[in-house]
Design a protein around this motif. Structure first.
Motif, PDB file in Angstrom:
ATOM      1  N   VAL A   8     112.698  -7.126  97.589  1.00 62.33           N
ATOM      2  CA  VAL A   8     113.082  -5.747  96.823  1.00 62.33           C
ATOM      3  C   VAL A   8     113.839  -6.365  95.477  1.00 62.33           C
ATOM      4  CG1 VAL A   8     114.603  -3.959  97.072  1.00 62.33           C
ATOM      5  CG2 VAL A   8     113.461  -4.641  98.821  1.00 62.33           C
ATOM      6  N   PHE A   9     113.354  -5.815  94.460  1.00 62.57           N
ATOM      7  CA  PHE A   9     113.874  -6.027  93.073  1.00 62.57           C
ATOM      8  C   PHE A   9     115.687  -5.383  93.044  1.00 62.57           C
ATOM      9  CE2 PHE A   9     114.635  -5.294  88.684  1.00 62.57           C
ATOM     10  CZ  PHE A   9     114.572  -6.453  88.007  1.00 62.57           C
ATOM     11  N   PHE A  64     113.332   2.201  94.721  1.00 61.67           N
ATOM     12  CA  PHE A  64     113.307   0.685  94.943  1.00 61.67           C
ATOM     13  C   PHE A  64     111.819   0.124  94.776  1.00 61.67           C
ATOM     14  CE2 PHE A  64     117.388   1.081  96.857  1.00 61.67           C
ATOM     15  CZ  PHE A  64     118.080   0.440  96.101  1.00 61.67           C
ATOM     16  N   ILE A  65     111.685  -1.079  94.144  1.00 61.88           N
ATOM     17  CA  ILE A  65     110.464  -1.556  93.919  1.00 61.88           C
ATOM     18  C   ILE A  65     110.203  -2.755  95.074  1.00 61.88           C
ATOM     19  CG2 ILE A  65     108.732  -2.730  92.370  1.00 61.88           C
ATOM     20  CD1 ILE A  65     109.262  -0.059  91.574  1.00 61.88           C
ATOM     21  N   VAL A  66     109.137  -2.397  95.725  1.00 61.26           N
ATOM     22  CA  VAL A  66     109.089  -3.487  97.185  1.00 61.26           C
ATOM     23  C   VAL A  66     107.756  -4.035  96.907  1.00 61.26           C
ATOM     24  CG1 VAL A  66     109.341  -3.431  99.352  1.00 61.26           C
ATOM     25  CG2 VAL A  66     110.456  -1.730  98.373  1.00 61.26           C
TER      26      VAL A  66
END
Lengths: 143, 432
Positions: A8-9, A64-66
């Motif tokens: 995650v970022f 979230f970017i995952v």
């Protein structure tokens, strides 16, 4: 064994990791292993969880970017030189480790090391050839 | 000091006659030699015989930057390629650059107008000009160079950058005139200060500063720190480059070389010509340009003409400092930057519509441009190396297109504030 990891970022801001762990907790997702890599601006929180699909879904819902990718979990005796023995095998075969993190299992005589390789399958065969215990998914309760 | 007393102190009556003659000649030239203008004039059913005085200029069509880009590269050339002796382009335009062609007559004219500009800041034959504008496709370096040559001054073609060397040269060669962007002059002051240079002991007496917007506050700072007289110079590639206008020592607006470049101020919405003193978009007609003449070119710079005479004796019309733009162009360290260029680069890298924000700030007197890019599925990596590679790639691509180094920061999704669904693309924190 090959197992899926989620990354995650996160920006380096107060409370961001807490938010992620809270989202997972609220959704009854258990974090089995975790590592954070960071720079001054951002970090990547990498986790092995017990329900990848659900974790990805609930985190994405919260914007979230995952990223999902395969890592290799290797069981290592929890004693001096345990990890070195594994790395030696990899070194001999010229297999590069991108990054690595560890967590401990019950009973506490084994450590589980998570390895990130460019080619996980190649690394797995190398490790198995040397008789190392490449931890299986089922055993870890990762499904 | 006035370089060309005859042309710079024309009476209104005489100026009108000259303007009328030049305009009459110009419209015939562009009609006969540039298909774009022939079509435009025919479509508007303009009778060229009816263009006899400068007041008829309002009948003529405007030319826009889009027109120039549509006719890239040489569609706006009014003369055969064999008579072109030099080509320059704008620094950073969207996609294709804007082209300026020069005949040897144009280079002569450029030297003439630049000689006027340099003379206005007190430059004479015995001066040493440290020309820190970039030499190359950018018009700044060579424009100043030609003016210096015309005056017969000694020009040091040091070009931009290499600040420590600039400071060494100005001390060792005893430069008396400096030409660069105003922000770079302050950077010189700063670096000079760090090196222990006392600018009171440096020979610089004046500077022609331009290629980016600045203010009277900045002037005061430059004059105090560098111990010289700081004057504003205005120009743009489309018209000639530097040399369109320059301040005189009275610092009350830039004098436009209006026997070559005829200025109008229009309402950018309606195109209506505004009376002197009113604020609007500057439109310039190149009365004497041979290679790439332009009718009523819309500069997109917002300013006002200043009516009345100037104490310096010049009668050339004056213009206020540029107050803004009608488009979203940013000028960063003298380089024109459009947000759309950055968007295009990000689109190219990400393969999808990027969410980004451009932040402009002035750090230690130099413009800094940083870009925040929202993380997305395409950019994410599970390694720091991977994310840093993405940042570096964006930095490198932007540097190769715009020629300036920017900072790039990856941020979480939806962190860039959106208003009505669209993000505010540019935050300009500069206090000029």
């Amino acid at each position: 064994m090959k197992t899926k990891q989620i990354s995650v970022f996160v920006e380096n801001r107060v409370g961001r990791i807490m938010e992620i762990t809270e989202i997972l907790g609220d959704n009854k997702i258990n974090i089995r292993a975790l590592s954070l890599a960071d720079t001054s601006d951002f970090g990547i929180l990498r986790m092995i969880v017990d329900d990848i699909g659900k974790a990805v879904k609930v985190l994405k819902e919260k914007d979230f970017i995952v990223k999902e990718n395969y890592v290799v979990a290797v069981e290592v005796p929890d004693k001096p030189g345990g990890l070195a023995a594994v790395l030696k095998v990899l070194g001999k075969k010229n297999i590069n480790v991108e990054y690595i993190y560890a967590f401990f299992e019950q009973p506490q005589d084994k450590a589980l090391i998570i390895f990130r390789f460019e080619n996980p399958d190649e690394a797995i065969s190398a490790l198995m050839e040397s008789g190392l215990n490449v931890s299986g998914e089922e055993k870890r309760g990762v499904h | 000091m006035i370089w060309n007393r005859e042309r710079e102190t024309l009476t209104d009556r005489k100026k009108k006659i000259i303007h009328g003659e030049l305009l009459k000649n110009l419209v015939k030239r562009v009609y006969d030699s540039i298909p774009f203008y022939k079509e435009k004039i025919d479509a508007a059913r303009i009778n060229l015989d009816g263009i006899t005085s400068i007041t008829d200029i309002a009948k003529l069509p405007f030319t826009t930057k889009e027109n120039l880009i549509d006719n890239y590269p040489f569609g706006m050339f009014a003369v055969p390629m064999s008579t072109i002796v030099e080509i320059h382009t704008s620094s950073g335009t969207t996609g294709k650059p804007v082209i300026g062609g020069y005949t040897s007559g144009d280079i002569d004219m450029w030297g003439e107008v630049m000689a006027r500009c340099l003379t206005a800041s007190g430059t004479a034959e015995n001066d040493i000009i440290q020309n820190a504008y970039g030499y190359g496709l950018f018009t700044g370096g060579l424009g100043v160079h030609y003016g210096a040559r015309r005056i017969g001054a000694n020009v040091i073609p040091i070009s931009g950058g290499n600040t420590k060397r600039q400071i060494m040269i100005m001390q060792d060669f005893k430069s008396t005139i400096i030409t660069c962007t105003p922000s770079y002059s302050l950077y010189l002051a700063e670096v000079g200060g760090e090196l222990g240079v006392d600018f009171k002991k440096v020979s610089l007496k004046a500077g022609n500063f331009g290629a980016e917007p600045w203010s009277d506050n900045m002037r005061k700072e430059i004059e105090t720190r560098l111990n010289l007289m700081a004057l504003d110079i205005y120009g743009l590639t489309e018209i000639i480059g530097p040399g369109v206008a320059n301040e005189c020592r009275y610092k009350n607006g830039v004098h436009i070389c209006d026997d070559h470049f005829y200025p109008e101020i229009i309402n950018p919405e309606t195109g209506e010509v505004l009376p002197p003193g009113e604020v609007g978009e500057l439109v310039i007609t190149t009365l004497t340009r041979e290679a790439t003449p332009l009718l009523r070119y819309r500069t997109r710079d917002i300013t006002a003409l200043i009516p009345g005479e100037c104490k310096c004796g010049r009668t050339s019309v004056r213009m206020k400092r540029i107050m803004g733009r009608t488009d979203d162009m940013l000028i960063i360290r003298g380089v024109n930057v459009f947000p759309s260029q950055i968007e295009e680069i990000l689109f190219h890298i990400e393969g999808l519509e990027p969410h980004y924000q451009i932040i402009v700030d002035r750090v230690g007197n130099l413009d800094e441009l940083s870009i925040q890019v929202e993380m997305n599925e395409r950019l994410i990596s599970d390694s720091i190396k991977g994310l840093e590679a993405t940042e570096n790639k964006i930095v490198a691509e932007i540097e190769s297109v715009l020629g300036i180094k920017v900072g790039v920061k990856l941020v979480e999704p939806k962190t860039i504030v959106r208003s009505e669904g669209k993000a505010k693309r540019v935050i300009d924190k500069r206090q000029i």
